[in-house]
Design an enzyme around this catalytic site. Structure first.
Site, mmCIF file in Angstrom:
data_model
loop_
_atom_site.group_PDB
_atom_site.id
_atom_site.type_symbol
_atom_site.label_atom_id
_atom_site.label_comp_id
_atom_site.label_asym_id
_atom_site.label_seq_id
_atom_site.Cartn_x
_atom_site.Cartn_y
_atom_site.Cartn_z
ATOM 1 N N GLY A 132 -5.698 -22.806 12.171
ATOM 2 C CA GLY A 132 -5.582 -21.493 11.540
ATOM 3 C C GLY A 132 -5.061 -20.450 12.496
ATOM 4 N N HIS A 139 -5.629 -13.485 12.433
ATOM 5 C CA HIS A 139 -6.030 -12.549 13.494
ATOM 6 C C HIS A 139 -6.752 -13.250 14.648
ATOM 7 C CE1 HIS A 139 -4.676 -9.661 10.714
ATOM 8 N NE2 HIS A 139 -5.711 -9.724 9.911
ATOM 9 N N CYS A 165 -4.701 -6.199 5.668
ATOM 10 C CA CYS A 165 -5.206 -4.852 5.408
ATOM 11 C C CYS A 165 -4.072 -3.865 5.161
ATOM 12 C CB CYS A 165 -6.112 -4.365 6.546
ATOM 13 S SG CYS A 165 -5.611 -4.913 8.172
ATOM 14 N N GLY A 209 -12.934 2.149 8.364
ATOM 15 C CA GLY A 209 -12.447 3.448 7.907
ATOM 16 C C GLY A 209 -11.574 3.302 6.672
#
Length: 445
Positions: free
Chosen positions: A9, A12, A44, A330
């Site tokens: 994989g 990130h 994201c 955030g």
């Protein structure tokens, strides 16, 4: 003897582990197995791409097989790992292009298999225009389908769902947001903040279908979705995006390493699993959650890159400990800047903790300045000790960095008393003589 490192994989955590391992262990033989045809996609950023803020999805990649090859890494794209034998230290993988299978041996295994969206089992799931939101191909499909959609339903009012709702609304679509909780962003914010964010969405014409559980989907004669059926209503939609959460991709190690009940791999502070020489990082793992001191499943890109980097640092011998996480995050919603860290008051009370909270509503800088904006800050802390366990902030001015500061406070076990007297600078352009965070500590005492 050359160390053989296998990595499964490459988003990130995988990218962070691989680039750092290549630098730290130039003699090692690193082989990466990735079932997709791309690596390192910043999911994201999908909502930013849908909304047109990021024009090209290609800009959401930050590495490539070519870049890894320059580091001496062998990246096997479109290779699906079918099985891992942790005792024999081998894995079996299939080339998804040719169908050929290979057996690969390793000395060290790094599992960065990530997560996958939760897909409910209910009538109508096979209809067209029911979409997931996770990877590059999902992003492309959402943009393509949204062009022709009029009524879009987003299921799940977490960060990804909220950001997609905003993007669709700004594109002029009729949008309905569905969630089984009675308010949006339930995991991240307390009611003082969610009431305000819900008002923002309603003012923009977004329909909120909260406290409703989806039971099925209805379609037309072309097998395209037309209706979302909940336990309370029927909602018209010609495009539906599922954002109801993620589960770890860890079937390969089931029964071989220790896991949480949901399948998240348990790692120690050096990213080691319960099997020697097998490391794990990112969304496939549970993390040490500092507000409770327990393991928790918090799939965030920030956690993933930190853990991946630590895998590389600790692969040959334990050197740098993981400091745990506060789940700090955030969100920008229209002109509101929102951030949170640690536990909400709702979550802390549900966990049986004896907590108090203080909510400060003030202007962020002196009223003698030409302009000033209100800010709302809430800090949650243990009643007996004053230990800070969570915080949330919202304002038009970007004060989200205050939540990063409070994340450090939680990580270091600080109390409200200590927060009262931390040395923060003052300048009328930016704040008041008693900083907002100091005020929270003082008023709590």
């Amino acid at each position: 003897m050359t160390t053989k490192i296998a990595v499964i994989g490459c988003t990130h955590a995988g990218t962070a582990a691989i680039t750092n391992m290549a630098r730290l262990y130039p003699e090692a033989e690193i082989t990466v197995f990735e079932r997709n045809d791309n690596i390192s996609f910043l999911s994201c950023g999908i909502a930013l791409h849908v909304g047109g803020v990021v024009k090209k999805a290609e800009e959401l990649f930050y590495s490539s097989p070519e870049q890894l090859a320059e580091l001496g890494v062998t990246t096997l794209m479109r290779h699906d790992v079918l099985a891992v034998d942790s005792d024999a230290k081998t894995l079996r993988a299939r080339n998804l292009v040719t169908g050929d299978e290979v057996i690969h041996s390793f000395d060290k295994l790094v599992v960065t298999t990530g997560s996958w969206p939760i897909i409910p089992d209910m009538p109508g799931m096979n209809l067209d225009n029911l979409l997931l939101c996770k990877n590059y191909h999902h992003a492309q499909t959402i943009i393509e389908k949204a062009e022709h959609a009029e009524h879009i339903a987003v299921i799940g009012a977490g960060y990804i769902g909220i950001e997609l709702v905003e993007a669709f609304e700004m594109k002029g679509k009729k949008v309905t947001l569905i969630d089984n909780m009675d308010r949006i962003l339930f995991k991240y914010l307390d009611r003082e903040f969610t009431d305000a964010t819900e008002d923002m969405l309603r003012l923009k014409g977004v329909q909120l279908a909260l406290g409703q559980t989806v039971t099925s989907f209805l379609g037309n004669e072309r097998d395209e979705v037309t209706t979302v059926v909940t336990d309370k209503s029927q909602i018209e939609a010609d495009l539906v995006v599922l954002c109801i959460g993620f589960r770890p991709n860890t079937e390969l190690l089931k029964g071989q390493v220790d896991m949480l009940p949901n399948g998240a791999i348990l790692v120690d502070e050096y990213m080691r699993t319960s099997k020697p020489d097998i490391f794990a990082a990112g969304d496939s793992c549970a993390v040490h959650y500092n507000p409770t001191g327990q393991h928790a499943y918090i799939p965030l890109a920030t956690n993933a890159v930190r853990m991946g980097t630590l895998v590389a640092r600790n692969l040959m011998e334990p050197t740098v400990k993981y400091l745990g996480t506060q789940g700090t995050s955030g969100l920008k919603l229209y002109d509101a800047n929102i951030a949170s860290t640690g536990m909400t008051e709702t979550a802390a009370l549900a966990a049986g903790m004896n907590v108090k909270s203080i909510t400060i509503e003030d202007n962020y800088r002196p009223e003698f300045m030409p302009t000033y904006e209100p800010v709302t800050l809430k800090v949650v802390y243990e009643a007996e000790t004053g230990r800070i366990v969570g915080a949330q902030v919202m304002s038009k001015i970007d004060l989200t960095q205050s939540i990063n500061t409070l994340s450090v406070c939680i990580q270091n076990g600080m109390t409200m008393d200590q927060l009262s007297f931390v040395d923060f600078f003052f300048h009328p352009h930016y704040n008041k003589p008693w900083n907002l965070l100091n005020q929270a500590g003082l008023q709590a005492v």
